[in-house]
Design an enzyme around this catalytic site. Structure first.
Site, PDB file in Angstrom:
ATOM      1  N   SER A 238       0.840  -1.198   0.000  1.00  0.00           N
ATOM      2  CA  SER A 238       0.000   0.000   0.000  1.00  0.00           C
ATOM      3  C   SER A 238       0.872   1.243   0.000  1.00  0.00           C
ATOM      4  O   SER A 238       2.070   1.174   0.280  1.00  0.00           O
ATOM      5  CB  SER A 238      -0.897   0.043   1.259  1.00  0.00           C
ATOM      6  OG  SER A 238      -1.762  -1.055   1.310  1.00  0.00           O
ATOM      7  N   SER A 276      -3.164  -3.639  -3.644  1.00  0.00           N
ATOM      8  CA  SER A 276      -2.520  -2.493  -2.994  1.00  0.00           C
ATOM      9  C   SER A 276      -3.567  -1.495  -2.524  1.00  0.00           C
ATOM     10  O   SER A 276      -4.497  -1.174  -3.255  1.00  0.00           O
ATOM     11  CB  SER A 276      -1.550  -1.821  -3.971  1.00  0.00           C
ATOM     12  OG  SER A 276      -0.807  -0.808  -3.345  1.00  0.00           O
ATOM     13  N   ASP A 278      -4.088   2.136  -1.905  1.00  0.00           N
ATOM     14  CA  ASP A 278      -3.428   3.392  -2.271  1.00  0.00           C
ATOM     15  C   ASP A 278      -4.412   4.542  -2.075  1.00  0.00           C
ATOM     16  O   ASP A 278      -5.385   4.673  -2.826  1.00  0.00           O
ATOM     17  CB  ASP A 278      -2.969   3.344  -3.726  1.00  0.00           C
ATOM     18  CG  ASP A 278      -2.150   2.092  -4.019  1.00  0.00           C
ATOM     19  OD1 ASP A 278      -1.329   1.724  -3.161  1.00  0.00           O
ATOM     20  OD2 ASP A 278      -2.344   1.484  -5.085  1.00  0.00           O
TER      21      ASP A 278
END
Length: 354
Positions: A238, A276, A278
């Site tokens: 992340s 991920s 983000d």
């Protein structure tokens, strides 16, 4: 290979066109301060980072804010109300994924102590805690090593001067297959004969080594070959991007600014993988919004004209890219659980220099 601490400027690398602020950190925005608590002992590689956006009471004097989710594989707390009301009313705490609840409780206690009216004569408080997963490689995340006292110490220890690299919440983070962590950068934006500052702080825990780019140059494959790394797998992890500015932007404009953090991330090589988390959060410190209006419920506020906002987009992209690279360069080699290790980008500076 021995670590060779360096900076982008020492390597002859300049990111973008705009001028950095005096310290080239998010703390170049007046009132912003950062505190860390680092837990680094064998398999325990984790910590807490707290970011305060002004020196007053964050609940009584809220700040315009907005978040943008680039890829939502994350467990942040507090973003729903930020999205709905467009304000931030606490400092922001960063930590590991499984410590979000502990951090939120500690942040609530911190706010209750300084604001006795919360939950009594007025509403409750919206704590904002954001996270990355340091347990995928270095940290014993199942041990739940972060305590409320660690969070409180980070909040109490905020300062405009702070460390970068694998410290605080970044202690056990990995970025592009190397030691990751906390990075920061800033840019100065001139509008109508006045200078404004935009600063970024990143918590970096994303990317594949094969994809790493430094100022547009694909350096990841050369590092991968040097260390005979195994083939890179899918991108997971992340990144959290905090953006602060003293320019008068409203929450709608701040959402547009937060969106541009994605361009800075991908310039370093990330493709924002499915696994991920983000997320970018942007905040303006220019004109706090009072929790309880004094004389009138109608407010008159200054707001940047849209004709000037492109400059802040550029500043966000440049500062985000540089903050990620600063995190990598500041990080030290680290050994964590099960003897796993991460090398540091600083060990390969000869591959980066112009």
């Amino acid at each position: 290979m021995s670590p060779q601490p360096s900076t982008l400027s020492a390597l002859g690398i300049r990111i973008g066109e705009l001028t950095a602020g005096p310290s080239n950190t998010i703390a170049d925005v007046p009132g912003v301060a950062v505190g860390h608590v680092t837990l680094s002992d064998g398999p325990v590689q984790t910590g807490v980072t707290a970011v305060r956006f002004h020196g007053g009471n964050a609940f009584r004097d809220k700040l315009p804010a907005a978040a943008h989710v680039l890829n939502g594989f994350g467990k942040s707390i507090g973003l729903v109300q930020v999205e709905e009301l467009g304000t931030l009313e606490t400092p922001v705490v960063l930590t590991n994924t499984l410590s979000v609840g502990t951090a939120a409780t500690a942040l609530v206690r911190h706010m209750l102590e300084g604001t006795p009216e919360i939950g009594d004569t007025t509403g409750t408080v919206n704590p904002v805690v954001m996270e990355c997963n340091d347990g995928a490689w270095l940290n014993d995340i199942r041990g739940l090593h972060v305590t409320e006292s660690h969070v409180r110490a980070a909040l109490d220890g905020v300062s405009p001067v702070f460390e970068q690299g694998n410290v605080g919440a970044g202690t056990g983070m990995s970025c592009y297959g190397l030691a990751g962590g906390i990075g920061s950068a800033s840019r100065v934006v001139r509008v109508s004969r006045r200078d404004y500052t935009l600063g970024v702080l990143t918590l970096c825990n994303m990317g594949r080594l094969a994809d790493l780019r430094v100022d547009g140059r694909a350096v990841g494959p050369a590092i991968e070959e040097r260390i005979r790394a195994e083939a890179s797998g899918a991108e997971k992890g992340s990144i959290i991007v905090l953006v602060a500015t003293d320019a008068p932007l409203d929450s709608r404009q701040l959402r547009r600014v937060a969106t541009r953090a994605g361009a800075g991330i991908v310039r370093t090589g990330s493709h924002l993988g499915s696994g991920s988390g983000d997320i970018a959060l942007a905040v303006s410190t220019a004109e706090p919004i009072p929790h309880a209006p004094k004389n009138s419920k109608v407010m008159t506020r200054s707001v940047l004209h849209e004709d000037a906002i492109d400059r802040f987009f550029r500043a966000t992209i440049e500062a985000t890219e540089e903050a990620i690279l600063n995190a990598l360069l500041a990080a030290k080699p680290r050994v964590g659980k099960q003897g796993r290790r991460r090398l540091a980008l600083g060990e390969f500076v000869e591959l980066l220099a112009r």
